[in-house]
Design a protein around this motif. Structure first.
Motif, PDB file in Angstrom:
ATOM      1  N   VAL A 191     111.424   6.460 -32.849  1.00 20.84           N
ATOM      2  CA  VAL A 191     111.994   7.771 -33.138  1.00 20.84           C
ATOM      3  C   VAL A 191     111.664   8.235 -34.551  1.00 20.84           C
ATOM      4  O   VAL A 191     111.437   9.415 -34.797  1.00 20.84           O
ATOM      5  CB  VAL A 191     113.522   7.731 -32.931  1.00 20.84           C
ATOM      6  N   SER A 192     111.600   7.297 -35.493  1.00 19.55           N
ATOM      7  CA  SER A 192     111.367   7.691 -36.883  1.00 19.55           C
ATOM      8  C   SER A 192     110.037   8.405 -37.063  1.00 19.55           C
ATOM      9  O   SER A 192     109.882   9.251 -37.939  1.00 19.55           O
ATOM     10  CB  SER A 192     111.426   6.462 -37.794  1.00 19.55           C
ATOM     11  N   THR A 193     109.039   8.078 -36.228  1.00 12.04           N
ATOM     12  CA  THR A 193     107.741   8.730 -36.373  1.00 12.04           C
ATOM     13  C   THR A 193     107.764  10.153 -35.842  1.00 12.04           C
ATOM     14  O   THR A 193     106.849  10.924 -36.112  1.00 12.04           O
ATOM     15  CB  THR A 193     106.654   7.941 -35.629  1.00 12.04           C
ATOM     16  N   LEU A 194     108.802  10.499 -35.082  1.00 16.95           N
ATOM     17  CA  LEU A 194     108.918  11.856 -34.563  1.00 16.95           C
ATOM     18  C   LEU A 194     110.052  12.605 -35.240  1.00 16.95           C
ATOM     19  O   LEU A 194     110.606  13.554 -34.688  1.00 16.95           O
ATOM     20  CB  LEU A 194     109.150  11.816 -33.043  1.00 16.95           C
ATOM     21  N   SER A 195     110.388  12.208 -36.436  1.00 16.28           N
ATOM     22  CA  SER A 195     111.466  12.855 -37.178  1.00 16.28           C
ATOM     23  C   SER A 195     110.913  13.779 -38.251  1.00 16.28           C
ATOM     24  O   SER A 195     109.871  13.498 -38.854  1.00 16.28           O
ATOM     25  CB  SER A 195     112.374  11.808 -37.834  1.00 16.28           C
ATOM     26  N   ALA A 196     111.636  14.873 -38.479  1.00 18.01           N
ATOM     27  CA  ALA A 196     111.254  15.835 -39.517  1.00 18.01           C
ATOM     28  C   ALA A 196     111.885  15.505 -40.866  1.00 18.01           C
ATOM     29  O   ALA A 196     111.906  16.347 -41.760  1.00 18.01           O
ATOM     30  CB  ALA A 196     111.639  17.248 -39.087  1.00 18.01           C
ATOM     31  N   GLY A 229     112.284  19.472 -26.446  1.00 17.20           N
ATOM     32  CA  GLY A 229     111.494  19.845 -25.278  1.00 17.20           C
ATOM     33  C   GLY A 229     110.112  19.211 -25.309  1.00 17.20           C
ATOM     34  O   GLY A 229     109.600  18.728 -24.290  1.00 17.20           O
ATOM     35  N   ILE A 230     109.487  19.187 -26.499  1.00 17.72           N
ATOM     36  CA  ILE A 230     108.165  18.571 -26.628  1.00 17.72           C
ATOM     37  C   ILE A 230     108.271  17.053 -26.493  1.00 17.72           C
ATOM     38  O   ILE A 230     107.457  16.409 -25.820  1.00 17.72           O
ATOM     39  CB  ILE A 230     107.523  18.939 -27.972  1.00 17.72           C
ATOM     40  N   ARG A 231     109.301  16.481 -27.108  1.00 19.32           N
ATOM     41  CA  ARG A 231     109.447  15.030 -27.046  1.00 19.32           C
ATOM     42  C   ARG A 231     109.681  14.558 -25.612  1.00 19.32           C
ATOM     43  O   ARG A 231     109.156  13.534 -25.179  1.00 19.32           O
ATOM     44  CB  ARG A 231     110.600  14.597 -27.953  1.00 19.32           C
ATOM     45  N   LEU A 232     110.464  15.304 -24.854  1.00 21.18           N
ATOM     46  CA  LEU A 232     110.661  14.961 -23.446  1.00 21.18           C
ATOM     47  C   LEU A 232     109.328  14.945 -22.699  1.00 21.18           C
ATOM     48  O   LEU A 232     109.054  14.042 -21.899  1.00 21.18           O
ATOM     49  CB  LEU A 232     111.617  15.969 -22.796  1.00 21.18           C
ATOM     50  N   ALA A 233     108.504  15.962 -22.965  1.00 17.88           N
ATOM     51  CA  ALA A 233     107.203  16.034 -22.297  1.00 17.88           C
ATOM     52  C   ALA A 233     106.307  14.868 -22.709  1.00 17.88           C
ATOM     53  O   ALA A 233     105.574  14.314 -21.886  1.00 17.88           O
ATOM     54  CB  ALA A 233     106.525  17.366 -22.617  1.00 17.88           C
ATOM     55  N   ARG A 234     106.367  14.460 -23.963  1.00 14.67           N
ATOM     56  CA  ARG A 234     105.531  13.356 -24.429  1.00 14.67           C
ATOM     57  C   ARG A 234     105.988  12.023 -23.851  1.00 14.67           C
ATOM     58  O   ARG A 234     105.207  11.073 -23.763  1.00 14.67           O
ATOM     59  CB  ARG A 234     105.535  13.309 -25.961  1.00 14.67           C
ATOM     60  N   TYR A 235     107.244  11.946 -23.449  1.00  9.31           N
ATOM     61  CA  TYR A 235     107.742  10.743 -22.797  1.00  9.31           C
ATOM     62  C   TYR A 235     107.524  10.799 -21.284  1.00  9.31           C
ATOM     63  O   TYR A 235     107.924   9.893 -20.569  1.00  9.31           O
ATOM     64  CB  TYR A 235     109.230  10.565 -23.089  1.00  9.31           C
ATOM     65  N   THR A 278     117.504   6.509 -12.751  1.00  6.39           N
ATOM     66  CA  THR A 278     116.436   5.694 -13.320  1.00  6.39           C
ATOM     67  C   THR A 278     115.385   6.577 -13.947  1.00  6.39           C
ATOM     68  O   THR A 278     115.090   7.666 -13.475  1.00  6.39           O
ATOM     69  CB  THR A 278     115.780   4.822 -12.235  1.00  6.39           C
ATOM     70  N   ALA A 279     114.818   6.088 -15.021  1.00 10.56           N
ATOM     71  CA  ALA A 279     113.769   6.846 -15.711  1.00 10.56           C
ATOM     72  C   ALA A 279     112.443   6.612 -15.023  1.00 10.56           C
ATOM     73  O   ALA A 279     112.193   5.549 -14.466  1.00 10.56           O
ATOM     74  CB  ALA A 279     113.682   6.413 -17.176  1.00 10.56           C
ATOM     75  N   PRO A 280     111.550   7.601 -15.032  1.00 11.03           N
ATOM     76  CA  PRO A 280     110.250   7.438 -14.401  1.00 11.03           C
ATOM     77  C   PRO A 280     109.341   6.567 -15.233  1.00 11.03           C
ATOM     78  O   PRO A 280     109.615   6.267 -16.392  1.00 11.03           O
ATOM     79  CB  PRO A 280     109.719   8.875 -14.350  1.00 11.03           C
ATOM     80  N   ASP A 281     108.252   6.146 -14.647  1.00  5.22           N
ATOM     81  CA  ASP A 281     107.236   5.419 -15.388  1.00  5.22           C
ATOM     82  C   ASP A 281     106.460   6.417 -16.224  1.00  5.22           C
ATOM     83  O   ASP A 281     105.473   6.990 -15.781  1.00  5.22           O
ATOM     84  CB  ASP A 281     106.309   4.669 -14.438  1.00  5.22           C
ATOM     85  N   ARG A 286     119.039   9.615 -24.343  1.00  6.67           N
ATOM     86  CA  ARG A 286     119.132   8.425 -25.184  1.00  6.67           C
ATOM     87  C   ARG A 286     117.783   7.713 -25.274  1.00  6.67           C
ATOM     88  O   ARG A 286     117.438   7.149 -26.318  1.00  6.67           O
ATOM     89  CB  ARG A 286     120.210   7.497 -24.627  1.00  6.67           C
ATOM     90  N   GLU A 287     117.027   7.742 -24.201  1.00 11.57           N
ATOM     91  CA  GLU A 287     115.717   7.086 -24.210  1.00 11.57           C
ATOM     92  C   GLU A 287     114.792   7.706 -25.250  1.00 11.57           C
ATOM     93  O   GLU A 287     114.040   6.993 -25.935  1.00 11.57           O
ATOM     94  CB  GLU A 287     115.072   7.168 -22.829  1.00 11.57           C
ATOM     95  N   VAL A 288     114.834   9.036 -25.384  1.00 10.56           N
ATOM     96  CA  VAL A 288     113.918   9.703 -26.313  1.00 10.56           C
ATOM     97  C   VAL A 288     114.485   9.805 -27.719  1.00 10.56           C
ATOM     98  O   VAL A 288     113.877  10.403 -28.597  1.00 10.56           O
ATOM     99  CB  VAL A 288     113.534  11.111 -25.799  1.00 10.56           C
TER     100      VAL A 288
END
Length: 481
Positions: A15-20, A290-296, A2-5, A273-275
């Motif tokens: 995802v599109s807003t975090l795409s290069a 790595g950054i996206r995981l931290a932001r989630y 399970t994913a954390p809160d 898949r969540e990120v």
């Protein structure tokens, strides 16, 4: 699993807003235009004062950045921030309780390295019924496909990626992960030349089993099996050792963001898949993830398990690889600073500043090095009067301090790290490391040019060039990690 809160990420979860795909947002483009106009106007009014302000700002940045790096590396030398799983503990988990692993092996234009790849992954100690190894191939890469057809792929499943843009490693990995794989619990990536610790999957599984749900990824250490080959590979090895043995563990111990390495990162499949998977348009998709995981709201931990890689022994090939890394770091910085207030809120101020320094800071600093070296040559050549106005009193002494004490401290940090890691054969290279700084500056300039005219172009790094292949022997340190 399970994913954390996770902390709220509002619209940034799209995802599109975090795409290069588009490196600069409309707001960023407008900001750059305004900055260019203001800078040009200032130079027209008084170029000496404007240049002095810029140089002073750069000097202060170099000081803060150098001190922070020194603190992190020395903190990493204490051994904090590294998780260790013994051989016995790694084997203690019953096979029936182990998670299902998906191992991605992306290969492109590397027919000569297929045998090394198969030999490396073939030594992985993990139950076959819990292991899905996917060899990810481009459908139009006929030479590599021909080599694969003649290789013994026992337990390895080829996956063909249809030709499409962008032609990048993350795009290929996303295609592979789109295949039906409901049973996948953890996913990892190995590059074609990698020789992983045979127990690495078991060690990572043990870490996940003992960790809270917010641990979304585990980064193993990377090292070079051909580090003795020439001066360039020695420089590269010193840099990698500091990064994976000291810097990343220190970031972990400081609860800061860890930019993932391009290989041997182990990620919970549901979290990946969540990120949104990997950004297909980012040429350092690992650091971005790595950054996206931290932001989630997820954490990355560092595992003391070594994967042997091939260090670039050719200068031209090294510059190609490093310029791609620097370009990707710049992409990553631009993507995650589109909404800087949200980034700081999600990561925290210090982690946000540190990850900005580790991404955009490296290529920018290496480019600025050339400017300061050129000014130094001008000063020694004739001590022209205009140099006095460019470096007002305090800044002049700060620059002298950075040039002498700062550079010497950086060199000595490399010397100490080679001794701490028990690698006396790297000592000479550590003393000659200013030559490596020049190569980094060349790569940084190239990265900035490519960021403008072909941002998502994946400049291929050629593997299999080493005269010291690692197939015949495991990388040092994998026997008892």
């Amino acid at each position: 699993m399970t994913a954390p809160d996770a902390r709220p990420v509002t619209d940034l979860r799209h995802v599109s807003t975090l795409s290069a795909r588009h490196p600069l947002s409309r707001r960023q483009r407008l900001g750059l235009v305004v900055l260019a106009i203001v800078t040009a106007a200032a130079f027209l009014l008084t170029w000496r004062v404007s240049l002095a302000v810029i140089l002073s700002t750069c000097a202060v940045y170099f000081l803060v950045s150098s001190v922070d790096k020194f603190v992190l590396v020395t903190r990493g030398m204490s051994g904090r921030g590294v998780l260790r799983v013994s051989d016995d503990d790694a084997r203690a988990i019953p096979d029936a309780d182990l998670p299902v692993y998906t191992v991605l092996l992306p290969v492109y234009g590397e027919p000569e390295i297929v045998a090394n790849l198969v030999a490396g992954v073939g030594k992985i100690d993990y139950p076959a019924d819990k292991l899905d190894i996917l060899l990810v191939l481009e459908a139009d890469d006929h030479e590599t496909r021909a080599a694969v057809e003649h290789a013994d792929l026992d337990g390895i499943t080829p996956v063909l990626v249809p030709p499409s843009e962008p032609r990048t490693k993350p795009k290929a990995c996303n295609v592979a992960m789109d295949l039906p794989s409901e049973r996948s619990d953890i996913v990892t990536i190995y590059d074609a030349e990698d020789i992983p610790d045979p127990l690495q999957l078991r060690r990572a599984a043990a870490v996940f089993a003992a960790s809270p749900p917010e641990v979304g990824s585990v980064q193993a250490r990377l090292g070079y099996y051909n580090e003795r080959e020439n001066l360039l590979t020695r420089w590269f090895a010193i840099e990698y050792d500091q990064w994976f043995s000291y810097m990343l563990p220190a970031l972990s111990a400081s609860k800061c963001v860890i930019p993932l390495g391009g290989t041997s990162n182990h990620i919970r499949t549901d979290v990946l898949r969540e990120v949104g998977g990997w950004d297909a348009y980012n040429v350092t998709e690992d650091a971005d993830l790595g950054i996206r995981l931290a932001r989630y709201g997820y954490r990355t931990v560092v595992l003391d398990s070594l994967t042997g890689e091939e260090a670039n022994a050719d200068v031209v090939n090294w510059v190609r690889q490093r310029s791609r890394w620097y370009k990707g770091y710049l992409q990553t910085f631009l993507v995650h600073t589109r909404h800087p207030v949200d980034m700081v809120r999600e990561l925290g101020l210090v982690p946000a500043l540190r990850i900005s320094n580790l991404t955009a800071g490296m290529p920018i600093a290496n480019t600025l090095n050339l400017l300061f070296w050129a000014l130094l040559l001008v000063w020694f050549a004739g001590k022209p009067d205009f140099m006095h106005s460019l470096f007002p009193g305090p800044i002049y002494y700060l620059c002298v301090l950075m040039f002498t004490v700062g550079n010497l401290a950086t060199i000595m940090l490399g010397v100490v790290s080679t001794r701490t890691l028990g690698k006396p054969h790297l000592l000479g290279a550590a003393l000659l490391v200013p030559g490596y700084w020049f190569l980094q500056s060349m790569a940084a300039i190239k990265s900035m040019a490519q960021l403008i005219y072909k941002p998502s172009y994946w400049e291929k790094t050629v593997h299999g060039l080493s005269a010291m292949p690692g197939v015949s022997r495991p990388p040092k340190g994998t026997e008892n990690v």
